[in-house]
Design a protein around this motif. Structure first.
Motif, PDB file in Angstrom:
ATOM      1  N   VAL A  70       0.844  -1.210   0.000  1.00  0.00           N
ATOM      2  CA  VAL A  70       0.000   0.000   0.000  1.00  0.00           C
ATOM      3  C   VAL A  70       0.875   1.253   0.000  1.00  0.00           C
ATOM      4  O   VAL A  70       0.552   2.257  -0.660  1.00  0.00           O
ATOM      5  CB  VAL A  70      -0.959  -0.022   1.217  1.00  0.00           C
ATOM      6  CG1 VAL A  70      -1.562   1.347   1.460  1.00  0.00           C
ATOM      7  CG2 VAL A  70      -2.070  -1.041   0.995  1.00  0.00           C
ATOM      8  N   GLU A  71       1.999   1.177   0.712  1.00  0.00           N
ATOM      9  CA  GLU A  71       2.894   2.339   0.774  1.00  0.00           C
ATOM     10  C   GLU A  71       3.490   2.678  -0.593  1.00  0.00           C
ATOM     11  O   GLU A  71       3.976   3.784  -0.812  1.00  0.00           O
ATOM     12  CB  GLU A  71       4.031   2.081   1.778  1.00  0.00           C
ATOM     13  CG  GLU A  71       3.558   1.970   3.217  1.00  0.00           C
ATOM     14  CD  GLU A  71       2.660   3.144   3.608  1.00  0.00           C
ATOM     15  OE1 GLU A  71       3.033   4.296   3.334  1.00  0.00           O
ATOM     16  OE2 GLU A  71       1.553   2.903   4.150  1.00  0.00           O
ATOM     17  N   LEU A  72       3.486   1.724  -1.509  1.00  0.00           N
ATOM     18  CA  LEU A  72       4.099   1.953  -2.825  1.00  0.00           C
ATOM     19  C   LEU A  72       3.103   2.494  -3.861  1.00  0.00           C
ATOM     20  O   LEU A  72       3.461   2.714  -5.014  1.00  0.00           O
ATOM     21  CB  LEU A  72       4.711   0.643  -3.350  1.00  0.00           C
ATOM     22  CG  LEU A  72       5.824   0.031  -2.496  1.00  0.00           C
ATOM     23  CD1 LEU A  72       6.315  -1.277  -3.112  1.00  0.00           C
ATOM     24  CD2 LEU A  72       6.995   1.015  -2.356  1.00  0.00           C
ATOM     25  N   ILE A  73       1.863   2.684  -3.450  1.00  0.00           N
ATOM     26  CA  ILE A  73       0.849   3.129  -4.415  1.00  0.00           C
ATOM     27  C   ILE A  73       0.731   4.661  -4.381  1.00  0.00           C
ATOM     28  O   ILE A  73       0.344   5.238  -3.359  1.00  0.00           O
ATOM     29  CB  ILE A  73      -0.534   2.505  -4.093  1.00  0.00           C
ATOM     30  CG1 ILE A  73      -0.425   0.981  -4.003  1.00  0.00           C
ATOM     31  CG2 ILE A  73      -1.565   2.934  -5.146  1.00  0.00           C
ATOM     32  CD1 ILE A  73       0.070   0.281  -5.243  1.00  0.00           C
ATOM     33  N   PRO A  74       1.078   5.300  -5.489  1.00  0.00           N
ATOM     34  CA  PRO A  74       0.989   6.773  -5.500  1.00  0.00           C
ATOM     35  C   PRO A  74      -0.434   7.252  -5.793  1.00  0.00           C
ATOM     36  O   PRO A  74      -1.258   6.494  -6.337  1.00  0.00           O
ATOM     37  CB  PRO A  74       1.922   7.159  -6.645  1.00  0.00           C
ATOM     38  CG  PRO A  74       1.905   5.989  -7.563  1.00  0.00           C
ATOM     39  CD  PRO A  74       1.611   4.766  -6.742  1.00  0.00           C
ATOM     40  N   ASN A  75      -0.672   8.498  -5.450  1.00  0.00           N
ATOM     41  CA  ASN A  75      -1.965   9.098  -5.779  1.00  0.00           C
ATOM     42  C   ASN A  75      -2.142   9.107  -7.302  1.00  0.00           C
ATOM     43  O   ASN A  75      -1.175   9.171  -8.057  1.00  0.00           O
ATOM     44  CB  ASN A  75      -2.016  10.522  -5.230  1.00  0.00           C
ATOM     45  CG  ASN A  75      -3.413  11.089  -5.287  1.00  0.00           C
ATOM     46  OD1 ASN A  75      -4.402  10.333  -5.435  1.00  0.00           O
ATOM     47  ND2 ASN A  75      -3.542  12.401  -5.179  1.00  0.00           N
ATOM     48  N   GLN A  76      -3.363   9.004  -7.739  1.00  0.00           N
ATOM     49  CA  GLN A  76      -3.751   9.039  -9.149  1.00  0.00           C
ATOM     50  C   GLN A  76      -3.286   7.820  -9.939  1.00  0.00           C
ATOM     51  O   GLN A  76      -3.229   7.858 -11.163  1.00  0.00           O
ATOM     52  CB  GLN A  76      -3.272  10.320  -9.809  1.00  0.00           C
ATOM     53  CG  GLN A  76      -3.899  11.544  -9.145  1.00  0.00           C
ATOM     54  CD  GLN A  76      -3.644  12.829  -9.885  1.00  0.00           C
ATOM     55  OE1 GLN A  76      -2.550  13.025 -10.388  1.00  0.00           O
ATOM     56  NE2 GLN A  76      -4.646  13.679  -9.942  1.00  0.00           N
ATOM     57  N   ALA A  77      -2.928   6.749  -9.222  1.00  0.00           N
ATOM     58  CA  ALA A  77      -2.489   5.540  -9.922  1.00  0.00           C
ATOM     59  C   ALA A  77      -3.692   4.749 -10.431  1.00  0.00           C
ATOM     60  O   ALA A  77      -4.773   4.779  -9.851  1.00  0.00           O
ATOM     61  CB  ALA A  77      -1.666   4.673  -8.982  1.00  0.00           C
ATOM     62  N   ILE A  78      -3.447   4.053 -11.527  1.00  0.00           N
ATOM     63  CA  ILE A  78      -4.396   3.030 -11.982  1.00  0.00           C
ATOM     64  C   ILE A  78      -3.810   1.708 -11.491  1.00  0.00           C
ATOM     65  O   ILE A  78      -2.697   1.333 -11.862  1.00  0.00           O
ATOM     66  CB  ILE A  78      -4.559   3.058 -13.509  1.00  0.00           C
ATOM     67  CG1 ILE A  78      -5.095   4.422 -13.934  1.00  0.00           C
ATOM     68  CG2 ILE A  78      -5.500   1.929 -13.950  1.00  0.00           C
ATOM     69  CD1 ILE A  78      -5.248   4.590 -15.433  1.00  0.00           C
ATOM     70  N   VAL A  79      -4.553   1.040 -10.631  1.00  0.00           N
ATOM     71  CA  VAL A  79      -4.011  -0.096  -9.879  1.00  0.00           C
ATOM     72  C   VAL A  79      -4.721  -1.391 -10.273  1.00  0.00           C
ATOM     73  O   VAL A  79      -5.953  -1.477 -10.229  1.00  0.00           O
ATOM     74  CB  VAL A  79      -4.185   0.134  -8.355  1.00  0.00           C
ATOM     75  CG1 VAL A  79      -3.560  -1.007  -7.568  1.00  0.00           C
ATOM     76  CG2 VAL A  79      -3.571   1.468  -7.939  1.00  0.00           C
ATOM     77  N   GLY A  80      -3.944  -2.395 -10.627  1.00  0.00           N
ATOM     78  CA  GLY A  80      -4.492  -3.729 -10.854  1.00  0.00           C
ATOM     79  C   GLY A  80      -4.626  -4.430  -9.520  1.00  0.00           C
ATOM     80  O   GLY A  80      -3.678  -4.450  -8.729  1.00  0.00           O
ATOM     81  N   LEU A  81      -5.798  -4.965  -9.270  1.00  0.00           N
ATOM     82  CA  LEU A  81      -6.055  -5.644  -7.998  1.00  0.00           C
ATOM     83  C   LEU A  81      -6.022  -7.142  -8.211  1.00  0.00           C
ATOM     84  O   LEU A  81      -6.821  -7.695  -8.971  1.00  0.00           O
ATOM     85  CB  LEU A  81      -7.422  -5.243  -7.448  1.00  0.00           C
ATOM     86  CG  LEU A  81      -7.673  -3.746  -7.217  1.00  0.00           C
ATOM     87  CD1 LEU A  81      -9.111  -3.533  -6.742  1.00  0.00           C
ATOM     88  CD2 LEU A  81      -6.671  -3.186  -6.209  1.00  0.00           C
ATOM     89  N   GLY A  82      -5.087  -7.810  -7.539  1.00  0.00           N
ATOM     90  CA  GLY A  82      -4.979  -9.260  -7.650  1.00  0.00           C
ATOM     91  C   GLY A  82      -6.112  -9.974  -6.943  1.00  0.00           C
ATOM     92  O   GLY A  82      -7.035  -9.353  -6.411  1.00  0.00           O
ATOM     93  N   SER A  83      -6.023 -11.289  -6.943  1.00  0.00           N
ATOM     94  CA  SER A  83      -7.055 -12.116  -6.317  1.00  0.00           C
ATOM     95  C   SER A  83      -6.413 -13.013  -5.264  1.00  0.00           C
ATOM     96  O   SER A  83      -5.231 -13.325  -5.337  1.00  0.00           O
ATOM     97  CB  SER A  83      -7.746 -12.976  -7.379  1.00  0.00           C
ATOM     98  OG  SER A  83      -8.411 -12.142  -8.301  1.00  0.00           O
ATOM     99  N   GLY A  84      -7.219 -13.435  -4.300  1.00  0.00           N
ATOM    100  CA  GLY A  84      -6.705 -14.298  -3.250  1.00  0.00           C
ATOM    101  C   GLY A  84      -6.705 -13.595  -1.905  1.00  0.00           C
ATOM    102  O   GLY A  84      -7.061 -12.425  -1.799  1.00  0.00           O
ATOM    103  N   SER A  85      -6.285 -14.308  -0.897  1.00  0.00           N
ATOM    104  CA  SER A  85      -6.386 -13.777   0.467  1.00  0.00           C
ATOM    105  C   SER A  85      -5.458 -12.597   0.704  1.00  0.00           C
ATOM    106  O   SER A  85      -5.846 -11.604   1.334  1.00  0.00           O
ATOM    107  CB  SER A  85      -6.089 -14.884   1.490  1.00  0.00           C
ATOM    108  OG  SER A  85      -4.789 -15.402   1.299  1.00  0.00           O
ATOM    109  N   THR A  86      -4.225 -12.670   0.205  1.00  0.00           N
ATOM    110  CA  THR A  86      -3.278 -11.585   0.455  1.00  0.00           C
ATOM    111  C   THR A  86      -3.675 -10.342  -0.330  1.00  0.00           C
ATOM    112  O   THR A  86      -3.646  -9.223   0.186  1.00  0.00           O
ATOM    113  CB  THR A  86      -1.842 -12.024   0.101  1.00  0.00           C
ATOM    114  OG1 THR A  86      -1.657 -13.395   0.469  1.00  0.00           O
ATOM    115  CG2 THR A  86      -0.821 -11.172   0.815  1.00  0.00           C
ATOM    116  N   ALA A  87      -4.061 -10.548  -1.576  1.00  0.00           N
ATOM    117  CA  ALA A  87      -4.523  -9.419  -2.390  1.00  0.00           C
ATOM    118  C   ALA A  87      -5.762  -8.788  -1.760  1.00  0.00           C
ATOM    119  O   ALA A  87      -5.940  -7.562  -1.804  1.00  0.00           O
ATOM    120  CB  ALA A  87      -4.819  -9.887  -3.814  1.00  0.00           C
TER     121      ALA A  87
END
Ligand SMILES: O=C[C@H](O)[C@H](O)[C@H](O)COP(=O)(O)O
Length: 285
Positions: A70-87
């Motif tokens: 989460v700390e590596l996600i900048p504002n205004q990013a388009i983020v791919g969300l994985g699947s599974g428990s950790t994601a």
């Protein structure tokens, strides 16, 4: 109720512009996405924002890895969300951060379940074809080796995961250290196969000494993926040349995709050790 435990859901700060479209399956929780099947149990009713999730060390480790991501996600990013428990933990924490810091985050999901989860947490989720780039994707893995190659698909989401990953500028994997192995193969490799003629593919995989097994649901029926295909899990312990195996599987008529993710992960975040391993800093390849 989850929404009450997560006040940021009530503000409407993250408007849904265009819900992800999964070929008519929108809004339906499919059996194929019951992640608990032989894999893990993600209990959406748990408000596990850090202290609550700590039921086991593995869960603690997943939370730590997700926090690092989460700390590596900048504002205004388009983020791919994985699947599974950790994601899923990452998605929850991302939603919390986006709300608290009023971030403008757009998400692309890798499964129906992930899409529903993210929307439920108040994130903005759009169809993959509604964006012209994906800045960073955060996903889990079933197994990962020292070169950051891995096996994915334990939750049957490998096809959409690979499509999102290969269209992402950066891929971050979040794992606990039990997923790290010198060599891939402790985890059976999922192969996604179209239903038509599936037994012929199955029999061919047998001749390749891959010891294929159909993935089944609890009721004994074959598990069906979000794309309406079957999963055959194979044993790759005897396979020396995994890039070649990946090519061979991909070339097989009827095979849609396999769970070997080679040269895709850029950064591996390991929860229990707090390690961040960057592919471009590896001394071997
Ligand atoms: O299809 C499922 C995905 O590849 C998951 O990312 C993988 O199975 C890891 O899941 P978890 O974080 O629950 O171990």
């Amino acid at each position: 109720m989850v929404a009450l435990a997560r006040p940021w859901l009530l503000t409407g700060a993250n408007k849904v512009d265009r819900p992800a479209d999964f070929s008519g399956e929108k809004g339906k929780m499919r059996e194929s996405n019951n992640w608990f099947k032989g894999h893990f149990c993600y209990n959406k009713s748990n408000d596990y924002s850090l202290p609550v999730v700590g039921g086991s060390n593995v869960n603690d480790d997943k939370v730590k890895a997700a926090q690092m991501a989460v700390e590596l996600i900048p504002n205004q990013a388009i983020v791919g969300l994985g699947s599974g428990s950790t994601a899923s933990i990452f998605i929850d924490l991302l939603a919390k951060k986006a709300h608290e810091e009023q971030m403008d985050i757009t998400c692309v999901a890798t499964s129906v379940q992930t899409s529903q989860l993210a929307l439920g947490f108040g994130l903005k989720v759009v169809d993959i074809d509604a964006v012209d780039r994906i800045d960073v994707t955060v996903d889990g893995a079933d197994e990962v080796d020292g070169n950051l190659n891995g096996i994915k698909g334990g939750g049957a989401a490998l096809l959409f995961e690979k499509i999102v990953a290969t269209n992402s500028t950066k891929n971050i994997w979040v794992v606990d250290s039990s997923k790290q192995h010198l060599r891939l193969g402790s985890y059976r490799l999922p192969v996604e196969v179209v239903k038509f003629g599936v037994h012929h593919v199955f029999n061919y995989l047998k001749t390749r000494d891959l010891k294929p097994v159909y993935r089944q649901q609890e009721d004994g029926n074959y598990l069906t993926t979000d794309s309406g295909n079957y999963i055959i899990d194979v044993d790759i312990t005897g396979q020396e040349d995994l890039p070649q195996l990946a090519q061979d599987l991909k070339a097989l008529t009827g095979v849609v995709e396999h769970g070997l993710f080679i040269d895709i992960c850029d950064v591996l975040l390991v929860g229990n050790t707090g390690q961040a391993i960057y592919k471009d800093q590896l001394t071997h390849s």
